[in-house]
Design an enzyme around this catalytic site. Structure first.
Site, PDB file in Angstrom:
ATOM      1  N   HIS A  61      -2.380   9.746   4.033  1.00 11.72           N
ATOM      2  CA  HIS A  61      -1.466  10.278   3.011  1.00 11.72           C
ATOM      3  C   HIS A  61      -2.180  10.569   1.695  1.00 11.72           C
ATOM      4  O   HIS A  61      -1.587  11.181   0.807  1.00 11.72           O
ATOM      5  CB  HIS A  61      -0.292   9.316   2.789  1.00 11.72           C
ATOM      6  CG  HIS A  61       0.534   9.143   4.035  1.00 11.72           C
ATOM      7  ND1 HIS A  61       1.760   9.746   4.216  1.00 11.72           N
ATOM      8  CD2 HIS A  61       0.259   8.484   5.202  1.00 11.72           C
ATOM      9  CE1 HIS A  61       2.216   9.455   5.429  1.00 11.72           C
ATOM     10  NE2 HIS A  61       1.325   8.687   6.041  1.00 11.72           N
ATOM     11  N   HIS A 114       6.702  -0.668   5.885  1.00 10.09           N
ATOM     12  CA  HIS A 114       5.485  -0.133   6.515  1.00 10.09           C
ATOM     13  C   HIS A 114       4.271  -0.665   5.747  1.00 10.09           C
ATOM     14  O   HIS A 114       3.341  -1.226   6.329  1.00 10.09           O
ATOM     15  CB  HIS A 114       5.574   1.389   6.463  1.00 10.09           C
ATOM     16  CG  HIS A 114       4.374   2.126   6.959  1.00 10.09           C
ATOM     17  ND1 HIS A 114       4.000   2.133   8.275  1.00 10.09           N
ATOM     18  CD2 HIS A 114       3.472   2.906   6.303  1.00 10.09           C
ATOM     19  CE1 HIS A 114       2.912   2.892   8.417  1.00 10.09           C
ATOM     20  NE2 HIS A 114       2.577   3.363   7.234  1.00 10.09           N
ATOM     21  N   HIS A 171       5.586  12.210   9.506  1.00  7.31           N
ATOM     22  CA  HIS A 171       4.895  12.451  10.783  1.00  7.31           C
ATOM     23  C   HIS A 171       5.790  13.144  11.806  1.00  7.31           C
ATOM     24  O   HIS A 171       7.005  12.957  11.813  1.00  7.31           O
ATOM     25  CB  HIS A 171       4.435  11.123  11.412  1.00  7.31           C
ATOM     26  CG  HIS A 171       3.325  10.455  10.676  1.00  7.31           C
ATOM     27  ND1 HIS A 171       2.005  10.688  10.962  1.00  7.31           N
ATOM     28  CD2 HIS A 171       3.342   9.573   9.653  1.00  7.31           C
ATOM     29  CE1 HIS A 171       1.249   9.953  10.152  1.00  7.31           C
ATOM     30  NE2 HIS A 171       2.035   9.272   9.342  1.00  7.31           N
TER      31      HIS A 171
END
Ligand code: ZN
Ligand code: FE
Length: 255
Positions: A61, A114, A171
């Site tokens: 990212h 995450h 994604h």
């Protein structure tokens, strides 16, 4: 005028996004998996980059940032909590903070799970939310750092946004996510029809991201931990939403 949104496929299965305000000419990119496709998307439209918004510190990212900034100097915005492991920030933000791109206000949400420090950007006037690896199309990010409780809290926050919000996630994992979702929510008619739509889109080489929040609310098992049908399928009738969410996330890891 709402911001114009452009989805930019990067690397194998990442997405970056451009938003452009026609009045001011300001243009932001959300996440920088690699510079090339983002530079091309800017050049194709004659847009000048003004802001870079980073959702979290993972390499897929942020790694394209130095190369992008070399050609397109811009103000870099990311989480204050992760300033030590993000590229250098011009503006460090936390939940409750906001800033503008053109005339649109972006609000910062903490969506840890995450990673701890992952943020999302919500632009209410344009009905956009950039969720990267928190809420994903038919899924949610793997819990590398956070707990199920943290991710469920993040999902609950995002679920409270207006249903017509466009969810821009990080994604193209939706085909696998759909196969998994069917194992925990097999009788969900909205999920069955979305799964067909996903297959059609992928067969035509089209992205399945972004998606509408209402569709996620209706089909994404990670937003449906309170749904009795999922608890029943898991043999967990009466269990708390957190227990159901934890089990769904654990099964997705093994899937
Ligand atoms: Zn990530
Ligand atoms: Fe990622």
């Amino acid at each position: 005028m709402p911001l114009e949104l452009v989805t930019v496929p990067c690397l194998e299965d990442n997405y970056a996004f451009l938003v452009h305000d026609a009045d001011s000419g300001e243009t932001a990119v959300i996440d920088v998996p690699e510079a090339g496709p983002i530079k091309d998307a800017l050049a194709a439209r004659g847009w000048t980059l003004s802001h870079v918004l980073l959702t979290h510190h993972h390499w897929d990212h942020v790694d394209g940032l130095p190369d992008l900034l070399a050609d397109h100097p811009a103000k870099v915005i990311g989480a204050a909590a992760d300033a030590h492991r993000l590229p250098p920030l011009d503006l460090a933000v936390a939940e409750g903070d906001s800033f503008t791109v053109g005339s649109d206000r972006f609000e910062v949400l903490n969506v840890s799970g995450h990673t701890v420090g992952h943020i999302a950007f919500h632009a209410p006037a344009s009905k956009l939310v950039f969720t990267a690896d928190s809420l994903m199309a038919l899924g949610c990010g793997r819990l590398f750092e956070g707990t199920p409780a943290q991710m469920l809290d993040s999902m609950t926050k995002l679920a409270a946004l207006p249903g017509d919000t466009t969810v821009c996630s990080g994604h193209e994992y939706t085909t696998t996510n759909a196969k998994f979702a069917a194992t925990v929510d097999p009788e969900n008619a909205a999920l069955i029809s979305r799964t067909q739509d996903i297959a059609d889109k992928r067969a035509a080489g089209m992205p399945t991201v972004p998606s509408k929040l209402q569709l996620e609310l209706d089909t994404n098992p990670f937003l449906r931990a309170s749904d009795p049908a999922i608890a029943r399928t898991l043999d967990m009738t009466g269990a708390t939403p957190l227990d159901v969410f934890t089990e769904v996330r654990a099964r997705r890891d093994r899937f």
